[in-house]
Design an enzyme around this catalytic site. Structure first.
Site, PDB file in Angstrom:
ATOM      1  N   GLY A  29       0.847  -1.193   0.000  1.00 39.52           N
ATOM      2  CA  GLY A  29       0.000   0.000   0.000  1.00 39.52           C
ATOM      3  C   GLY A  29       0.877   1.235   0.000  1.00 39.52           C
ATOM      4  CB  CYS A  84       5.470  -3.858   0.619  1.00 39.86           C
ATOM      5  SG  CYS A  84       6.283  -2.248   0.675  1.00 39.86           S
ATOM      6  CE1 TYR A  85       0.261   0.909   5.401  1.00 36.69           C
ATOM      7  CE2 TYR A  85      -1.283  -0.918   5.138  1.00 36.69           C
ATOM      8  CZ  TYR A  85      -0.964   0.317   5.688  1.00 36.69           C
ATOM      9  OH  TYR A  85      -1.851   0.940   6.522  1.00 36.69           O
ATOM     10  CG  HIS A 129       6.545  -5.004  -4.048  1.00 33.94           C
ATOM     11  ND1 HIS A 129       5.225  -4.880  -3.718  1.00 33.94           N
ATOM     12  CD2 HIS A 129       7.170  -3.942  -3.472  1.00 33.94           C
ATOM     13  CE1 HIS A 129       5.037  -3.784  -2.998  1.00 33.94           C
ATOM     14  NE2 HIS A 129       6.211  -3.200  -2.835  1.00 33.94           N
ATOM     15  CD  GLU A 182       3.719  -7.583  -5.516  1.00 37.71           C
ATOM     16  OE1 GLU A 182       4.436  -8.398  -4.911  1.00 37.71           O
ATOM     17  OE2 GLU A 182       3.386  -6.492  -5.035  1.00 37.71           O
ATOM     18  CG  ASP A 214     -15.538  -8.393 -21.837  1.00 44.15           C
ATOM     19  OD1 ASP A 214     -14.580  -9.132 -22.139  1.00 44.15           O
ATOM     20  OD2 ASP A 214     -15.403  -7.237 -21.424  1.00 44.15           O
ATOM     21  CE  LYS A 230     -11.303  -7.504 -23.179  1.00 44.30           C
ATOM     22  NZ  LYS A 230     -12.652  -6.937 -23.204  1.00 44.30           N
TER      23      LYS A 230
END
Ligand code: XMP
Length: 510
Positions: free
Chosen positions: A54, A81-82, A168, A170, A226, A366
């Site tokens: 965050g 992290c946060y 991080h 990710e 979609d 998506k």
């Protein structure tokens, strides 16, 4: 029991990326706001929890907090992290505010064995982006990795199955990031990585059958990715009880309406009603030149046609829409109930009484929707479609809409799209189309003076369509497009290329 990982979002820019990584590991996950309670979490029954990063310092008054009872649920937790700092702080470790933000790539070294780092080398590069730092670990926690500026780059409490990373995993700049997630999911949370899109399809088909029972569903089909995938899923689940309504307002690109009809009716034998509503749209649009008026008329008429058709079918209880996960996150509707009585994504009816709304793709990103489409057998020409506005070509014909002017645009637009495709540029350009500018200018064809229309070519590269740059199409390709348009499209003697970014221009001309 369904394998679920919950990501608690503390406002981090990478929360969605965490979700991507978890899903890439074959585990289903959902992002929940930091206000989720321990009770709600317990009900969701996840295998583990991830606290996202965050932008705040944990010491800011307005920094996002969480229900501390979550720490008592006994579930595995990975803090990033946060999220890591929150864990350290709440268990009595020391977190300090640093004056300088540590930002960028740094080398991290493993200092102790950890399930989180199974199979990783002793040293690897990771991505740091933080202001607060964990200075000392709480009681019963152990440092498991350190970097030059960060003694506590990672820590764990194996008994509680709580892990925390200052960096991080990710982001792609962190080496072995996906492996770290996999270790957390498999070795700590004991997930079996069973989530695949094929199992998603089967689950959804069953869910749709259970919800709808003997009732009827209509799907609003625009031919976009979609709505096509959602409609196909419902039709696979309930072939006899579902009807697709495809409103053809006469403002589609060349061949588009026929293609949609061919694919869904012939290839998939779907119960599809193509409503040829061109006349009524054109009547309403006669003499209208104001862009906002055009939009309003088209939106309103679309709803009316849709209402009339569903009344004709009769006894329709459910409406299926192609809402996807980014729509859900962006609209802040994460907590919304599955069944809503009103919904207005994509200009759908708001005042028809449906028993419920089906949104089978609500949990998918998506690219996952595209993969589901491929798995269901939708042709790639439909799945790789660029966005097309609801009002269609009406907002690309500047000024009054007439059949003749629409046809000029359709022909020019088709040449543009084909040439981009021949030049293999279509993957790199996110949206491209022709515009009939409404400007007439003097030219010469053969020995004769002409006074004809000007076509503008619009092509942009963009990530989110909120900002965009004009696409750098090579001159020889532009030259060929221009030559073909003035030679092959009657009534056009000039082609211009739009070199404006967004902002200040928008992508569409109207
Ligand atoms: P602008 O022109 O605002 O377009 O830069 C951004 C993106 O939105 C699409 N667009 C629309 N889509 N109804 C839609 O469904 C509309 O009225 C509409 N106007 C713009 C546009 O094609 C681009 O992808």
């Amino acid at each position: 029991m369904k394998e679920l990982i919950v990501i608690i979002d503390f406002g981090g820019q990478y929360s969605r990326l965490i979700a991507r990584r978890v899903r890439e590991c074959g585990v289903y996950c959902e992002i929940k706001p930091h206000t989720i309670t321990a009770y709600e979490l317990e009900k969701a029954n996840p295998y583990g929890i991830i606290f996202s990063g965050g932008p705040n310092s944990i010491y800011d008054i307005s920094s996002p907090k969480f229900d501390l009872k979550i720490l008592e649920l006994g579930l595995p937790i990975l803090g990033i992290c946060y999220g890591a700092q929150l864990i350290a702080n709440n268990f009595g470790g020391e977190v300090v505010k640093h004056k300088v933000k540590e930002y960028g790539s740094t080398s991290v070294e493993l200092v102790c064995e950890s399930d989180l780092f199974n199979g990783l080398p002793q040293k690897f590069d990771c991505w740091m982006s933080h202001m607060d730092t964990i200075l000392s670990v709480p009681k019963n926690f152990k440092i498991i990795a350190s970097s030059l500026n960060c003694n506590v780059a990672a820590m764990q409490n194996t008994e509680k199955r709580i892990y925390a990373l200052q960096f991080h995993p990710e982001v792609s700049h962190t080496e072995h990031g996906t492996k770290i997630f996999e270790n957390f999911l498999v070795d700590v949370c004991k997930c079996q990585k069973k989530w695949q899109l094929s199992s998603f399809i089967n689950e959804k088909i069953k869910e749709i059958k259970d919800i709808v029972g003997e009732k009827k569903v209509i799907s609003a089909l625009s031919g976009g990715v979609d709505s096509s995938v959602a409609a196909l899923l419902v039709s696979k689940a309930l072939p006899e009880q579902s009807v697709c309504i495809f409103v053809d307002h006469g403002l589609l690109r060349k061949g588009e309406g026929d293609e949609v009809e061919r694919v869904f009716k012939r290839q998939f034998s779907m119960n599809l009603i193509r409503v040829n509503a061109k006349e009524r749209f054109f009547n309403k649009l006669k003499g209208v030149t104001n862009p906002e008026k055009k939009r309003g008329i088209i939106g309103e008429e679309f709803i009316r046609v849709f209402e009339e058709e569903s009344m004709k079918i009769g006894g329709v209880n459910f409406l299926c829409q192609g809402t996807i996960y980014s729509d859900v996150i962006e609209s802040g509707a994460e907590q919304a109930a599955v069944i809503k009585s009103h919904h207005n994504v994509g200009g759908l009816p708001v005042n028809i009484n449906f028993k419920g709304i089906l949104e089978p793709l609500r949990g998918l990103f998506k690219d996952e929707v595209i993969k589901v489409g491929l798995e269901l057998g939708l042709p790639s020409c439909l799945l790789s479609r660029q966005p097309f506005p609801g009002p269609g070509l009406a907002i690309r014909v500047i000024g009054e809409i007439t059949e003749e002017r629409l046809n000029i645009l359709r022909e020019a637009d088709e040449i543009f799209r084909k040439e981009i495709s021949y030049a293999n540029l279509n993957e790199g350009i996110n949206q491209y189309f022709a515009v009939l500018t409404g400007i007439k200018s003097v030219g010469i064809k053969g020995d004769f003076r002409t006074y004809e229309e000007t076509i503008a070519l619009r092509a942009v590269t963009t990530k989110d369509f909120m900002t965009a740059k004009f696409a750098r199409i090579p001159y020889p390709v532009l030259e060929k497009i221009s030559t073909r348009i003035v030679n092959e499209v009657d009534g056009v003697n000039r082609v211009v290329f739009d070199i404006t970014s967004k902002p200040p221009a928008t992508i569409e001309w109207e």
